[in-house]
Design a protein around this motif. Structure first.
Motif, short mmCIF file in Angstrom:
data_model
loop_
_atom_site.label_atom_id
_atom_site.label_comp_id
_atom_site.label_asym_id
_atom_site.label_seq_id
_atom_site.Cartn_x
_atom_site.Cartn_y
_atom_site.Cartn_z
N UNK A 72 -0.21 6.52 3.09
CA UNK A 72 -0.96 5.81 2.06
C UNK A 72 -0.08 4.68 1.56
N UNK A 73 -0.57 3.46 1.66
CA UNK A 73 0.21 2.28 1.28
C UNK A 73 -0.40 1.62 0.05
N UNK A 74 0.39 0.79 -0.61
CA UNK A 74 -0.05 0.11 -1.82
C UNK A 74 0.24 -1.38 -1.73
N UNK A 75 -0.74 -2.19 -2.15
CA UNK A 75 -0.58 -3.64 -2.25
C UNK A 75 -0.86 -4.03 -3.69
N UNK B 141 6.16 -7.26 -2.96
CA UNK B 141 6.87 -8.10 -2.01
C UNK B 141 6.61 -7.56 -0.61
N UNK B 142 6.34 -8.45 0.33
CA UNK B 142 6.10 -8.00 1.69
C UNK B 142 7.35 -7.47 2.38
N UNK B 143 8.49 -7.63 1.76
CA UNK B 143 9.72 -7.04 2.29
C UNK B 143 9.97 -5.65 1.70
N UNK B 144 9.09 -5.19 0.84
CA UNK B 144 9.23 -3.85 0.24
C UNK B 144 8.71 -2.79 1.19
N UNK B 145 8.65 -1.55 0.69
CA UNK B 145 8.27 -0.42 1.53
C UNK B 145 6.77 -0.16 1.54
N UNK B 146 6.00 -0.84 0.67
CA UNK B 146 4.57 -0.61 0.62
C UNK B 146 4.18 0.66 -0.09
N UNK B 147 5.06 1.14 -0.97
CA UNK B 147 4.79 2.35 -1.73
C UNK B 147 4.27 1.98 -3.12
N UNK B 148 3.88 2.98 -3.88
CA UNK B 148 3.43 2.73 -5.24
C UNK B 148 4.54 2.10 -6.08
N UNK C 112 -0.14 -5.25 5.01
CA UNK C 112 -0.57 -3.87 5.24
C UNK C 112 -1.25 -3.72 6.59
N UNK C 113 -2.05 -4.73 6.97
CA UNK C 113 -2.73 -4.69 8.26
C UNK C 113 -1.73 -4.52 9.40
N UNK C 114 -0.58 -5.17 9.27
CA UNK C 114 0.42 -5.12 10.35
C UNK C 114 1.11 -3.77 10.46
#
Length: 482
Positions: free
Chosen positions: A18-21, A26-33, A43-45
């Motif tokens: 489960x990812x968070x935008x 930042x697109x260099x982050x981990x995509x977490x909450x 996120x698509x990538x």
């Protein structure tokens, strides 16, 4: 004796993510909450089958799935892009002049986005586009608020088992919901399409266009069009080359063109085998509620309410006669000739002539809006208790539920049109008004309806629950449905 312990191999399992935008990410982050990405395209990538992308409130550029690389979920593990309230796509994606593009991808869910171009942006092609085929994609709960220079609201082509449900589409100039080229079993359910720009000649609320010139079968095969509301558009529901579909429980009103049109122009074959049941179609003067044109054979037209101010209710081409039936409808028109028939639909007919010519509508009735509807002057097309639309349905064809997804509990003589009769104040739908019905209002006071489903406690059908809704219970206490 020494025993060797048995070790059972565990079933392998795929772990979903489960990812968070968020706008602050930042697109260099981990995509977490705690460390979200900033763009949906990032996120698509990263996603794979079964993953969910949660998009937090804010404004974003659109995104593309499946353009640079193939990306698909599966039937049991779709890829979901889920927007929080307040998410707005207000700029086109980086590949095309669309907001959200799903290209050559399967089992992608797009849920809850507001797509709203900025005022200064050049014309968009579509708010949400599903191109190049794809199976099992779902577009639901989105608000696609376009402008007069934008072409389509929600567009698809060559789709299979596509679901477009509970969306609101407005403002664009061509079609609110457009299924193009060829398709198999599309489901278009519970959408509200309204106030399209009529700059172009199209302005169609919901358009199925089998197009033989673009390859594929050039036919829309199967499909379910139910519970949609189409208001203030051009044509309401067009079906060009649509075969064996069910069109039910739709409410169409105040459109400047045709109500439901079944025909063949661009498709590789005629529309045929379609079932039009329990719809409520209200058309302005001179425009027919339903057109059956060309060789649209094996069409079933039953349990509908068709209303026009002065034009024909049913416009029928005799080339469509084979296997076609029309009956158990309520017909409302000030014209003494509510039908057009014959070759090309060029002959006006009275009800008696219509019956004797085609043996159609022998159990249909002619009435007027004031007798049929609760408050037609205010655009409320629910049924009056004494409505002639009650107890006349063909029960072999009636849907199990109505426009509000309320059960049609009658076993004989059901109601025609998109709405079943509901006693004002019967909030628990048991067919009578008792003190128990106050409970639904107590539980939902202050709530507002967001989709088509009936909001328990909304006894006056205004889309919200207020103290005024108690009045209907007080006024009807002890009443049972006749």
């Amino acid at each position: 004796m020494k025993r060797t312990p048995l070790i059972e191999n565990l079933e392998s399992r795929t772990l979903f993510s489960s990812y968070v935008v968020a706008p602050t990410g930042s697109d260099s982050s981990a995509g977490t909450s705690a460390a979200p990405w900033q763009t949906i395209q990032k996120a698509v990538s990263a996603v794979k089958a079964g993953d969910v992308v949660n998009v937090r409130a804010g404004s974003y550029a659109g995104f593309v799935v499946g353009w640079d690389k193939l990306l698909s979920g599966t039937a049991s593990s779709p890829i979901t892009f889920k927007a929080d309230p307040g998410v707005i796509i207000n700029a086109v994606n980086y590949r095309s002049r669309d907001g959200i593009s799903i290209e050559n991808s399967n089992y992608i869910i797009v849920d809850g986005f507001t797509v709203q171009p900025t005022t200064a942006d050049a014309a968009w092609r579509s708010g949400i586009r599903l191109g190049g085929g794809g199976t099992g994609n779902v577009v639901r709960n989105n608000n696609v608020a376009m402008r007069s220079q934008d072409t389509q609201g929600i567009y698809s082509s060559f789709s299979q088992n596509l679901v477009v449900e509970y969306n609101e589409i407005s403002g664009n100039q061509d079609a609110g919901i457009y299924s193009a080229n060829s398709a198999i079993n599309p489901i278009v359910r519970g959408n509200y399409v309204h106030d399209l720009s009529l700059i172009s000649a199209q302005g169609v609320g919901i358009h199925f266009n089998g197009d033989a010139s673009q390859g594929g079968t050039g036919i829309i095969q199967g499909g379910l069009i139910e519970g949609n509301r189409v208001v203030n558009c051009g044509n309401a529901i067009n079906m060009d080359g649509m075969q064996n579909a069910v069109i039910r429980n739709n409410v169409v009103s105040n459109n400047s063109g045709k109500g439901i049109a079944i025909y063949n122009r661009d498709a590789s074959g005629a529309s045929s085998g379609n079932t039009v049941i329990n719809n409520t179609i209200i058309q302005p003067a001179g425009i027919a509620a339903i057109f059956v044109l060309g060789a649209a054979t094996n069409t079933t037209i039953a349990n509908n309410i068709f209303a026009t101010q002065s034009g024909p209710d049913i416009y029928f081409d005799s080339a469509a006669l084979s296997g076609t039936r029309s009956d158990n409808n309520v017909l409302i028109t000030s014209s003494g000739r509510p039908f057009q028939g014959g070759v090309g639909g060029d002959t006006s007919m009275t009800l008696d002539t219509w019956r004797s010519t085609y043996n159609f509508d022998t159990r249909s009735v002619v009435s007027n809006a004031a007798a049929v509807f609760s408050d037609p002057a205010s655009g409320v097309y629910t049924l009056r208790q004494s409505s002639p639309a009650r107890h006349i349905a063909d029960m072999s064809k009636i849907p199990a539920y109505d426009f509000f997804n309320l059960p049609r509990f009658e076993t004989t003589g059901g109601d025609v049109g998109a709405y079943r009769y509901l006693i004002p104040g019967d909030t628990n739908f048991d067919g009578k008004v008792t003190a128990q019905d106050y409970t639904a209002i107590d539980a939902t006071i202050g709530m507002v309806r967001t989709g088509n489903e009936y909001l328990a406690g909304d006894t006056n059908f205004d889309g919200r629950v207020t103290a005024q809704d108690y009045t209907a219970i007080d006024a009807n206490m002890g009443t049972s449905a006749p």
